[in-house]
Design a protein around this motif. Structure first.
Motif, PDB file in Angstrom:
ATOM      1  N   UNK A  14       0.827  -1.196   0.000  1.00 21.26           N
ATOM      2  CA  UNK A  14       0.000   0.000   0.000  1.00 21.26           C
ATOM      3  C   UNK A  14       0.870   1.259   0.000  1.00 21.26           C
ATOM      4  N   UNK A  15       2.012   1.211   0.717  1.00 19.42           N
ATOM      5  CA  UNK A  15       2.943   2.345   0.738  1.00 19.42           C
ATOM      6  C   UNK A  15       3.455   2.640  -0.670  1.00 19.42           C
ATOM      7  N   UNK A  16       3.892   1.585  -1.377  1.00 15.46           N
ATOM      8  CA  UNK A  16       4.444   1.763  -2.715  1.00 15.46           C
ATOM      9  C   UNK A  16       3.356   2.210  -3.689  1.00 15.46           C
ATOM     10  N   UNK A  17       2.158   1.595  -3.590  1.00 13.19           N
ATOM     11  CA  UNK A  17       1.046   1.984  -4.460  1.00 13.19           C
ATOM     12  C   UNK A  17       0.714   3.458  -4.293  1.00 13.19           C
ATOM     13  N   UNK A  18       0.742   3.924  -3.045  1.00 16.03           N
ATOM     14  CA  UNK A  18       0.418   5.315  -2.759  1.00 16.03           C
ATOM     15  C   UNK A  18       1.385   6.254  -3.465  1.00 16.03           C
ATOM     16  N   UNK A  19       2.676   5.910  -3.451  1.00 11.37           N
ATOM     17  CA  UNK A  19       3.683   6.754  -4.101  1.00 11.37           C
ATOM     18  C   UNK A  19       3.410   6.862  -5.593  1.00 11.37           C
ATOM     19  N   UNK A  20       3.161   5.728  -6.249  1.00 14.88           N
ATOM     20  CA  UNK A  20       2.939   5.756  -7.690  1.00 14.88           C
ATOM     21  C   UNK A  20       1.633   6.464  -8.049  1.00 14.88           C
ATOM     22  N   UNK A  21       0.612   6.285  -7.221  1.00 11.42           N
ATOM     23  CA  UNK A  21      -0.662   6.960  -7.495  1.00 11.42           C
ATOM     24  C   UNK A  21      -0.543   8.467  -7.289  1.00 11.42           C
ATOM     25  N   UNK A  22       0.273   8.881  -6.320  1.00  9.87           N
ATOM     26  CA  UNK A  22       0.497  10.313  -6.093  1.00  9.87           C
ATOM     27  C   UNK A  22       1.272  10.943  -7.250  1.00  9.87           C
ATOM     28  N   UNK A  23       2.164  10.167  -7.849  1.00 14.86           N
ATOM     29  CA  UNK A  23       3.075  10.708  -8.865  1.00 14.86           C
ATOM     30  C   UNK A  23       2.678  10.382 -10.294  1.00 14.86           C
ATOM     31  N   UNK A 156      11.319  15.334 -10.226  1.00 15.30           N
ATOM     32  CA  UNK A 156      11.692  14.588  -9.012  1.00 15.30           C
ATOM     33  C   UNK A 156      10.986  13.247  -8.899  1.00 15.30           C
ATOM     34  N   UNK A 157       9.733  13.185  -9.399  1.00 17.38           N
ATOM     35  CA  UNK A 157       8.971  11.929  -9.345  1.00 17.38           C
ATOM     36  C   UNK A 157       9.634  10.828 -10.167  1.00 17.38           C
ATOM     37  N   UNK A 158      10.332  11.231 -11.218  1.00 18.13           N
ATOM     38  CA  UNK A 158      11.012  10.279 -12.089  1.00 18.13           C
ATOM     39  C   UNK A 158      12.403   9.950 -11.563  1.00 18.13           C
ATOM     40  N   UNK A 159      13.087  10.944 -11.013  1.00 18.48           N
ATOM     41  CA  UNK A 159      14.452  10.756 -10.510  1.00 18.48           C
ATOM     42  C   UNK A 159      14.510   9.645  -9.460  1.00 18.48           C
ATOM     43  N   UNK A 160      13.537   9.618  -8.542  1.00 20.69           N
ATOM     44  CA  UNK A 160      13.588   8.634  -7.460  1.00 20.69           C
ATOM     45  C   UNK A 160      13.411   7.200  -7.954  1.00 20.69           C
TER      46      UNK A 160
END
Length: 285
Positions: A14-23, A156-160
């Protein structure tokens, strides 16, 4: 798998999904161009009400309007993307369910991709062959791509995402420092920088690099309110990581009291000279 491990794995997913959905809105164009070899210049929202039929809703769903000026006869289509940390054996059936519902609703081809961000390469079944049914979807393994592809971006969303890519022969410490330096150099607001660093730290757990990330975040002065930091909100890992950082600081403080030079302390503690100087300032206050 034990119940405790299943719960922990579910929470982390869920943590990882949240990051991708935010970005995802910032990522979708570079993702499509660099990884899928498509150019979705014109994206339109489509109703995302599949959750009434399925237990989960798609990670990303958009209608791609074809560029009519191109010579090739390209039709409009639905772009459907899922992000997976687990090599799910029944993924093909889930994707097939999505396809059937989307095609029935929109009467358009559905281009489906699963981005596998777990370790290694996914081995999940991509094809279903049965009587009167032939179905397939595409799997994109993040570790098939060089970290430089993402590091060279100004988003920044792509750099990480470089932390999830192929490091080649470059050691992880060098790559981590390069990612953090790029984030530091980007002309972005402090709040965005903080969010980006936190997201990087969460993603680094997928590659078991979180301790290294924490060390370099601190050493490069990319620090913020440490008690609000994501690494202190991660259940079982909280005590271990907090203790590790505390021991490092205590060790540096002892060496400062003994009068060792900042350069030597930095070398022994494996941190930057600037970090040692910052601790020295705190002691003098």
């Amino acid at each position: 798998m034990k119940k405790k491990e299943v719960v922990k794995q579910s929470y982390q997913s869920q943590e990882y999904d949240k990051i991708f959905k935010e970005n995802i809105e910032e990522l979708i164009i570079p993702f499509a161009e660099k990884l899928l070899n498509i150019n979705p210049k014109n994206l339109r929202e489509i109703p995302n009400d599949l959750q009434t039929t399925l237990e989960r809703k798609p990670d990303f769903l958009k209608k791609v309007i074809a560029d009519k000026s191109q010579k090739e006869k390209i039709k409009d289509f639905i772009l459907h993307i899922e992000f997976q940390t687990v090599d799910e054996k029944d993924m093909a059936h889930r994707m097939n369910e999505y396809y059937a519902i989307l095609y029935r609703k929109h009467k358009l081809d559905v281009h489906q991709y699963v981005f596998f961000i777990g370790t290694g390469k996914a081995k999940m079944k991509q094809i279903i062959e049965a009587k009167n049914l032939s179905f397939r979807f595409d799997v994109i393994n993040m570790q098939d791509f060089s970290y430089e592809l993402f590091l060279n971006s100004n988003k920044p969303e792509e750099v990480i995402l470089a932390i999830l890519a192929d490091f080649g022969k470059t050691d992880s410490d060098t790559i981590i420092k390069s990612i953090l330096q790029k984030i530091k150099d980007l002309p972005i607001e402090n709040s965005i920088q903080k969010k980006t660093v936190i997201q990087l730290e969460v993603l680094s757990k997928l590659r078991k690099l979180q301790p290294q990330i924490i060390k370099h975040i601190t050493a490069m002065a990319l620090t913020y309110n440490i008690e609000d930091d994501v690494r202190y909100k991660q259940g079982e890992e909280k005590g271990e990581l907090k203790g590790e950082l505390k021991r490092a600081v205590e060790s540096i403080m002892e060496m400062l009291k003994d009068g060792l030079a900042y350069e030597k302390i930095a070398k022994y503690a494996k941190v930057s000279k600037e970090f040692v100087e910052e601790i020295a300032k705190q002691i003098k206050k």
